[in-house]
Motif scaffolding. Sequence first.
Motif, mmCIF file in Angstrom:
data_model
loop_
_atom_site.group_PDB
_atom_site.id
_atom_site.type_symbol
_atom_site.label_atom_id
_atom_site.label_comp_id
_atom_site.label_asym_id
_atom_site.label_seq_id
_atom_site.Cartn_x
_atom_site.Cartn_y
_atom_site.Cartn_z
ATOM 1 N N SER A 216 0.827 -1.211 0.000
ATOM 2 C CA SER A 216 0.000 0.000 0.000
ATOM 3 C C SER A 216 0.858 1.256 0.000
ATOM 4 C CB SER A 216 -0.912 -0.001 1.234
ATOM 5 O OG SER A 216 -1.541 1.253 1.396
ATOM 6 N N PRO A 217 0.698 2.160 -0.974
ATOM 7 C CA PRO A 217 1.457 3.416 -0.966
ATOM 8 C C PRO A 217 1.119 4.289 0.248
ATOM 9 C CG PRO A 217 0.498 2.994 -3.136
ATOM 10 C CD PRO A 217 -0.119 2.015 -2.199
ATOM 11 N N THR A 218 -0.139 4.273 0.676
ATOM 12 C CA THR A 218 -0.531 5.090 1.822
ATOM 13 C C THR A 218 0.139 4.589 3.097
ATOM 14 O OG1 THR A 218 -2.677 5.396 0.754
ATOM 15 C CG2 THR A 218 -2.486 6.074 3.052
ATOM 16 N N ILE A 219 0.186 3.269 3.255
ATOM 17 C CA ILE A 219 0.863 2.701 4.422
ATOM 18 C C ILE A 219 2.357 3.010 4.361
ATOM 19 C CG2 ILE A 219 1.406 0.575 5.652
ATOM 20 C CD1 ILE A 219 -1.478 1.423 5.915
ATOM 21 N N GLN A 220 2.932 2.992 3.178
ATOM 22 C CA GLN A 220 4.355 3.291 3.047
ATOM 23 C C GLN A 220 4.642 4.740 3.459
ATOM 24 O OE1 GLN A 220 6.959 1.166 2.382
ATOM 25 N NE2 GLN A 220 8.053 3.001 3.070
ATOM 26 N N THR A 221 3.734 5.649 3.130
ATOM 27 C CA THR A 221 3.906 7.042 3.573
ATOM 28 C C THR A 221 3.911 7.119 5.096
ATOM 29 O OG1 THR A 221 2.833 7.878 1.574
ATOM 30 C CG2 THR A 221 2.917 9.354 3.483
ATOM 31 N N TYR A 222 3.011 6.370 5.728
ATOM 32 C CA TYR A 222 2.986 6.359 7.192
ATOM 33 C C TYR A 222 4.296 5.786 7.739
ATOM 34 C CZ TYR A 222 1.764 5.123 11.966
ATOM 35 O OH TYR A 222 1.771 5.000 13.332
ATOM 36 N N LYS A 223 4.807 4.726 7.113
ATOM 37 C CA LYS A 223 6.054 4.128 7.583
ATOM 38 C C LYS A 223 7.227 5.101 7.453
ATOM 39 C CE LYS A 223 4.938 -0.744 6.754
ATOM 40 N NZ LYS A 223 5.306 -1.973 5.990
ATOM 41 N N ASP A 224 7.177 5.975 6.438
ATOM 42 C CA ASP A 224 8.220 7.000 6.316
ATOM 43 C C ASP A 224 8.238 7.894 7.560
ATOM 44 O OD1 ASP A 224 8.897 6.003 3.837
ATOM 45 O OD2 ASP A 224 7.726 7.480 2.716
ATOM 46 N N TYR A 225 7.065 8.228 8.060
ATOM 47 C CA TYR A 225 6.991 9.037 9.278
ATOM 48 C C TYR A 225 7.409 8.221 10.505
ATOM 49 C CZ TYR A 225 4.828 13.083 7.085
ATOM 50 O OH TYR A 225 4.595 14.213 6.316
ATOM 51 N N VAL A 226 7.185 6.912 10.447
ATOM 52 C CA VAL A 226 7.673 6.047 11.524
ATOM 53 C C VAL A 226 9.189 6.133 11.617
ATOM 54 C CG1 VAL A 226 7.889 3.649 12.281
ATOM 55 C CG2 VAL A 226 5.706 4.474 11.408
ATOM 56 N N ASP A 227 9.843 6.044 10.467
ATOM 57 C CA ASP A 227 11.309 6.102 10.445
ATOM 58 C C ASP A 227 11.823 7.499 10.782
ATOM 59 O OD1 ASP A 227 11.305 3.438 9.694
ATOM 60 O OD2 ASP A 227 11.387 3.897 7.543
ATOM 61 N N ALA A 228 11.109 8.525 10.340
ATOM 62 C CA ALA A 228 11.607 9.894 10.506
ATOM 63 C C ALA A 228 11.351 10.455 11.901
ATOM 64 C CB ALA A 228 10.984 10.805 9.448
ATOM 65 N N TYR A 229 10.189 10.164 12.483
ATOM 66 C CA TYR A 229 9.807 10.827 13.731
ATOM 67 C C TYR A 229 9.467 9.885 14.881
ATOM 68 C CZ TYR A 229 9.360 14.840 10.592
ATOM 69 O OH TYR A 229 9.599 15.827 9.669
ATOM 70 N N GLY A 230 9.454 8.586 14.639
ATOM 71 C CA GLY A 230 9.233 7.655 15.738
ATOM 72 C C GLY A 230 7.791 7.288 16.010
#
Length: 259
Positions: A216-230
């Motif tokens: 899912s591209p939308t889930i991948q966007t959320y995971k980017d924020y997981v990596d960037a901000y915790g």
Amino acid sequence: MTSSPTPPPASQPPRRGLRVRPLRLVSAGIFALAGLIFWVSFDTSQGIDLRSDDPMRRLPDLIAERSQENGRLEAATAELREEVDALADADTGRSPAERERLERLEKAAETEKTAGAGLTVTLTDAPPDASARLPGWPEPEPDDLVIHQQDLQAVVNTLWAGGAEGIQVMDQRLISTSAVRCVGNTLILQGRLYSPPYTVTAVGDPGELRQALDASPTIQTYKDYVDAYGLGWEVEEHRETTLPGYAGPVDLQYAEPLD
């Protein structure tokens, strides 16, 4: 013979009692009235801030109270539904075709338990003092550190698309009319209020569900924020899990024009 002038009458001493007593009575009356006002104010307010003219200050308390009341009503509805189901099972007047149709309708309405393999996705807010962890990412704004409505909706929609047979958000089973809505960093689902961390549990093939999440591209966007901000992201697979049947009202609520 001239008479001596009459001396002026001697001045009368002040009558203190007649002048001071009214003053004391007035003072006592003022204190008594003030005490009465304070007592009436306390009895009326019962702990409520009467100086506040902003009803929005009590909105979180009102939402929490309504959420608890909705929870009690759902529990009562579930008990009544179990009684209805027991009476329906005891009814021998239905034909096998009618029973089969009833089972299909109950399954479609998500009012029956669903069991099988599946997985649970947990989403958590980032620490409030989090900073950027990846180079090139700006320092986070407050909105970057909390779970949003679109994040939960993305997980739910992706699990449905991945073949989920049933989905539960927090402790509530989703049906066709369920709406996942967030106000600030709180979730309002079917009249009840929840705070993070949020859990989404689905029954279905764990491999296919996880593959849908990864694609899912939308889930991948959320995971980017997981990596960037915790922000929190955890996927736990289950060999066997059971989702309760939906226990809330099934009638549709809609607005009607006034005559």
